[in-house]
Design a protein around this motif. Sequence first.
Motif, PDB file in Angstrom:
ATOM      1  N   THR A 145      -0.842  11.012   2.023  1.00 13.80           N
ATOM      2  CA  THR A 145       0.160  11.948   2.508  1.00 13.80           C
ATOM      3  C   THR A 145       0.314  13.136   1.516  1.00 13.80           C
ATOM      4  O   THR A 145       0.088  14.513   2.315  1.00 13.80           O
ATOM      5  N   LYS A 146       0.372  13.245   0.219  1.00 13.50           N
ATOM      6  CA  LYS A 146       0.072  14.364  -0.535  1.00 13.50           C
ATOM      7  C   LYS A 146      -1.163  15.067  -0.089  1.00 13.50           C
ATOM      8  O   LYS A 146      -1.209  16.312  -0.099  1.00 13.50           O
ATOM      9  N   ILE A 166       1.592   7.148  -0.016  1.00 14.94           N
ATOM     10  CA  ILE A 166       2.038   8.618  -0.747  1.00 14.94           C
ATOM     11  C   ILE A 166       0.817   9.432  -1.168  1.00 14.94           C
ATOM     12  O   ILE A 166       0.859  10.576  -0.913  1.00 14.94           O
ATOM     13  N   VAL A 167      -0.199   8.931  -1.917  1.00 11.43           N
ATOM     14  CA  VAL A 167      -1.250   9.483  -2.132  1.00 11.43           C
ATOM     15  C   VAL A 167      -2.001  10.457  -0.957  1.00 11.43           C
ATOM     16  O   VAL A 167      -2.395  11.576  -1.059  1.00 11.43           O
ATOM     17  N   ASN A 206       0.814  -1.257  -0.023  1.00 14.26           N
ATOM     18  CA  ASN A 206       0.119  -0.110  -0.075  1.00 14.26           C
ATOM     19  C   ASN A 206       0.597   1.185   0.058  1.00 14.26           C
ATOM     20  O   ASN A 206       0.438   2.497   0.615  1.00 14.26           O
ATOM     21  N   LEU A 207       2.007   1.303  -0.512  1.00 11.94           N
ATOM     22  CA  LEU A 207       2.769   2.343  -0.453  1.00 11.94           C
ATOM     23  C   LEU A 207       2.515   3.314  -1.200  1.00 11.94           C
ATOM     24  O   LEU A 207       2.431   4.749  -0.931  1.00 11.94           O
ATOM     25  N   ASP A 208       1.944   3.160  -2.385  1.00  8.30           N
ATOM     26  CA  ASP A 208       1.086   4.245  -3.262  1.00  8.30           C
ATOM     27  C   ASP A 208       0.073   4.833  -2.718  1.00  8.30           C
ATOM     28  O   ASP A 208       0.013   5.995  -2.878  1.00  8.30           O
ATOM     29  N   LEU A 209      -0.636   4.185  -2.218  1.00 10.89           N
ATOM     30  CA  LEU A 209      -1.874   4.670  -1.272  1.00 10.89           C
ATOM     31  C   LEU A 209      -1.316   5.650  -0.409  1.00 10.89           C
ATOM     32  O   LEU A 209      -1.791   6.691   0.155  1.00 10.89           O
TER      33      LEU A 209
END
Length: 265
Positions: free
Chosen positions: A19-20, A16-17, A11-14
């Motif tokens: 967090t942004k 990062i999203v 879920n790294l991409d999730l």
Amino acid sequence: MAHLYRVLAGNLDLAIVLTKREVVGRYRGSFMGLLWSFLYPLLMLAVYTFVFSVVFQARWPSGQGTRIEFALVLFTGLMVFSVFSECVNRSPGLVLNNVNYVKKVVFPLEILPVVSMLSALFHLAVTMLVWFGFHLVYFGLPPVTAVLFPLVVLPLVLFTLGISWLLASLGVYLRDVGQVVGVGTTVLLFMSPIFYSIESLPEAYRPLLRANPLTIVIEQARDVLIWGRWIDFGEWSVMLALSAAFAYLGYAWFQATRKGFADVL
């Protein structure tokens, strides 16, 4: 821990999203936007410099004794403490403020403290730019040991994540946790060597201050960023191991109690 690694990697991409979205959402609607993340620490550094160097005329005993140096030393301690306090103060409401994630969709709730930590690290990076500019103007380039600062912060990250998982879970069942945490972080602010050095305390009180897990991180951050000293890797290794164990316990507690979130909420 293997489960935690799989969850974070998957879920790294999730993360990062989210967090942004969190970083941008904090300043959404303001005229300056993300520029506030740079201006805020700059303004606070200016305030600390004026108050402690002009009003109190304070000096740090182990340094050169200048007022500007005291402001930089103080700002370094606050910079480290802010990572801890920002995550911990928000932790009791992480699940409470995301009820839809609990009830309506299959969502990896355990990444919410990670998102909070990534947001805090983003602001730490911005604050470091302010710190670097201030040091460059008044003292020149920082010592070469400054490159070790990420290593210094690593135990703090693990320790804070462990507390965040624990408090995020407790906040669901005990709504008073948020109030207690707010008082606790304020007490910890003054029980950490931020506004004063350990050497300034009577010998009888120093062990009490050293029992504070933030003390080692704050002291080592000043060592590598300001005094040009290398990390005490023996002390650092013990802190890293204890922090990793605490992160494991906090995550295990979160996983064991999350089954009841939907019923309570």
